[in-house]
Design an enzyme around this catalytic site. Structure first.
Site, PDB file in Angstrom:
ATOM      1  N   SER A 146       0.919  -1.135   0.191  1.00  0.00           N
ATOM      2  CA  SER A 146      -0.236  -0.004  -0.156  1.00  0.00           C
ATOM      3  C   SER A 146       1.216   1.171  -0.056  1.00  0.00           C
ATOM      4  CB  SER A 146      -0.947  -0.068   1.489  1.00  0.00           C
ATOM      5  OG  SER A 146      -1.671   1.101   1.476  1.00  0.00           O
ATOM      6  N   TYR A 159      -1.100   0.355  10.185  1.00  0.00           N
ATOM      7  CA  TYR A 159      -1.137  -0.291   8.576  1.00  0.00           C
ATOM      8  C   TYR A 159      -0.649  -0.352   8.150  1.00  0.00           C
ATOM      9  CZ  TYR A 159      -2.840  -1.701   4.079  1.00  0.00           C
ATOM     10  OH  TYR A 159      -3.594  -1.807   2.915  1.00  0.00           O
TER      11      TYR A 159
END
Lengths: 256, 444
Positions: A146, A159
């Site tokens: 990501s 995250y």
């Protein structure tokens, strides 16, 4: 439904995610064999039927929790026994988690890190060794990471840290394989915003939101060729370049 | 688990109405029943919603729940020997063709866009250029799954549940939520159509050509210049096609240009319409009389431009499609064209087609033996509504009716005169399912 001569075998980890499903459909249409791993057996069975209709040569499913302490090497051998030598391992799974909760509930923070980094890293290491010991031309190991891993920001840094760690791991693997003739390719694909069930609760809109099939198209292209670090959609490379280059005194004023 | 959110982003294809909906997005067939629980808890009604290609309000349910079938898009089985295909409700004809064509099959009939879902094709009992030889979409439906608010999913086929089957074919999604669909595909030898073009200089010519072409051509349709008047009223080009006997089986490709913004509402005015229609006729008549084209350009010319509906500007447009029986068509169709030309309105692609005698399998199937005329009108408010009301009168007097999939405004009396069986559908409607269209045409 193209000639089976060029039919390959791809192992998809986290086959229940929207981007993985879209990717599997594209690969099925080209007549490849697929091994799907995901938690829910019923979802896998539905996917297997769908992919066979779309033209997959063979679909093998393994219902397992990828984040659990599983025997990765044995599972890869099982996949190979079912559908032939593996041409590609695609690591799709991940969990977004809740940043605010992770800051006070350490078990939730651990879950985010375990799923996105620890278990994924072990799968990458196992897959890398598997591909090295069962060589075939043009093998590929691809991870979905990501843009959140490119620079820590307040809204998702747990995250982001996990995904950033995964990105570094795969970068290292790509470095290891870069100058070895006949070695597999390692590709880390960093996604921006994707309109999937995982992001269903986020308000969407605007040109930055990609559809799962846009990601699938980028993944299928990356399987063929391209560098070790890719962004999907492509424009995130330039957005993240700008974000990484932004000095802290400006970045700190932005609510991201 | 079913995900629900409020949105005002959903519009029908004509883009006239913008309304708030609660959007339910099930991710698997097992989640569909939960939508009824949510509806009961909130005291709302539900309506299934696919790709939103219906033009008016038959796919809208303002302030209530729309159940998006977009994620119910898995194939379930496909027997390449028999051509029987089963898939979830939200699988589009586009996807069906990408699987079917390379295997040597096609859907038995197709509407003018492949961006409709299987459930939508059933709910509107869609028809195509081969209606005169093949009937409408319901003909090829072997069975479907239906979830009603009072129970679990059941499989519906014409033998075991004939009433529910007939009510659901063309039933506008009102008899239950369709979960999966099984259809019989038809074999094709190649992915190409051999097309013959025959110009005619007055709408009378259409009827003469249509009656002879029906026996020799599987697919027929005519484009009409709706701006022509007087001695040239309803001049046009008749297109007749047959599946090619030889060639490859390569499915269509997607992609191509998309209209990124709304064109100004004035872009399509009487002057540009006249110019377009004249040029289009010139282009069609200067083509070779016989040619071969891929099925995608023969059946789906408009699918090559993404969001073509934005060409009518931010106020949107109305589509008008009616059918009148053969016995009155030769008077009613010219009367309709006369009225349209007088209003200086109309569209670039007006089409006229003769339906065959095969009755639809649905209680409310639109096609009937006769001639069907379809065209767009940009939304100019009261003037457009008045024009269409005049057209309604001509259609009703001729014993015809309008296509619910295209409609967003007809009165209850016009609808009920055209569909005498509407009360039978109302009695089989799921009490928790409704639509804007249905509330209007039943005065409820």
């Amino acid at each position: 439904m193209t000639a089976t001569i060029s039919s390959k075998h791809f192992v998809i980890l986290g086959a229940g995610s929207a981007s993985a499903i879209a990717t599997a459909r594209r690969l099925a249409t080209d007549g490849h064999a697929l091994t799907l791993l995901a938690r829910r057996a019923d979802v896998l069975a539905e996917s297997a039927a769908d992919l066979k209709v779309r033209g997959a040569r063979q679909v093998h499913v393994i219902a397992t929790d990828l984040a659990d302490n599983v025997d990765q090497k044995a599972i890869l051998l099982d996949a190979q026994a079912a559908c032939g030598v593996i041409d590609g391992v695609l690591v799709f799974y991940g969990v977004l988690g809740d940043q605010a909760r992770a800051e006070i509930d350490l078990s939730h923070a651990r879950e985010i890190i375990d799923v996105n980094f620890t278990s994924a890293a072990l799968w990458v290491l196992a897959a890398a060794e598997h591909l090295e010991t069962h060589p075939k031309p043009d093998q590929v190991l691809l991870t979905i990471s990501s843009v959140a891993g490119d620079r820590g920001r307040r809204s998702n840094y747990v995250y982001g840290a996990a995904k950033g760690g995964l990105s570094v791991l795969v970068q290292g693997l790509a470095h290891k394989w870069a100058n070895k003739t006949g070695a597999p390719r390692a590709v880390n694909m960093k996604l921006g915003f994707v309109d999937t069930p995982m992001t269903a609760d986020i308000e969407k809109g605007g040109p930055l939101w990609a559809q799962p099939d846009d990601i699938a198209q980028a993944v299928c292209r990356a399987i063929q060729s391209g560098g070790p670090v890719q962004y999907a959609p492509w424009f995130w490379r330039w957005i993240m370049l700008a974000i990484r280059a932004t000095p802290a005194f400006i970045f700190n004023k932005v609510n991201l | 688990m079913i995900h629900m959110s409020r949105t005002n982003a959903i519009r029908s294809w004509g883009r006239v109405v913008r309304a708030d909906h609660v959007l339910a997005r099930p991710h698997s067939l097992g989640d569909v029943g939960a939508a009824f629980d949510a509806a009961k808890a909130r005291d709302l009604t539900i309506l299934g919603h696919g790709l939103g290609r219906s033009y008016g309000d038959s796919n809208l349910n303002p302030d209530n729940i729309l159940l998006a079938t977009t994620a119910l898009n898995r194939f379930i089985s496909f027997d390449r020997e028999t051509g029987v295909l089963r898939a979830e409700a939200g699988v589009s004809l586009d996807e069906v063709l990408r699987v079917a064509v390379p295997a040597g099959y096609f859907i038995h009939t197709t509407p003018g866009t492949r961006y409709v879902t299987l459930a939508g094709a059933i709910a509107n009992d869609v028809h195509g250029k081969n209606h005169h030889s093949a009937g409408s979409f319901g003909e090829n439906v072997r069975a479907f799954g239906l979830v009603r608010s009072d129970g679990a999913e059941c499989a519906v086929d014409p033998e075991t549940a004939p009433e529910q089957f007939a009510a659901t074919i063309g039933g506008l999604g009102l008899t239950g939520l369709i979960t999966w669909v099984e259809i019989q595909l038809v074999p094709i030898a190649a992915a190409y159509i051999d097309q013959t073009l025959i110009p005619f200089s007055h709408v009378d010519g259409f009827f003469d050509i249509a009656s002879t072409a029906a026996d020799t051509f599987e697919h027929t349709v005519a484009w009409i210049d709706c701006t022509a008047r007087g001695a040239q009223l309803g001049r046009g080009v008749f297109s007749a096609g047959k599946w090619a006997a030889t060639g490859d089986l390569i499915a269509h490709q997607n992609g191509g240009p998309t209209l990124p913004v709304d064109l100004p509402g004035q872009a399509l005015n009487p002057l540009t319409l006249k110019a377009f229609n004249t040029l289009y006729r010139w282009r069609q008549t200067s083509k070779p009389a016989v040619s071969r084209s891929h099925y995608s350009s023969f059946f789906y010319p408009l699918d090559s431009i993404g969001n073509w509906n934005r060409a009518y500007g931010s106020k949107g447009f109305f589509q008008y499609q009616c059918v009148v029986p053969h016995s009155t068509a030769r008077d009613a169709i010219p009367a309709l064209l006369e009225r349209i030309a007088r209003a200086n309105e109309g569209s670039m692609l007006a089409v006229l087609k003769s339906f065959g005698d095969k009755p639809g399998r649905g209680l409310l199937s639109f096609p009937m033996p006769g001639a069907t005329l379809a065209l767009d009108f940009r939304n100019r408010g009261a003037a457009t509504l008045a024009l269409m009301a005049d057209l309604d009168t001509i259609v009703c007097d001729a014993g015809g009716r309008l296509y619910p999939a295209k409609d967003g405004r007809i009165s209850a009396s016009v609808f009920q005169a055209g569909y005498p069986d509407w009360q039978a559908l109302e009695s089989l409607r799921d009490p928790l399912i409704s639509s804007s269209f249905w509330r209007r045409v039943t005065n409820s």
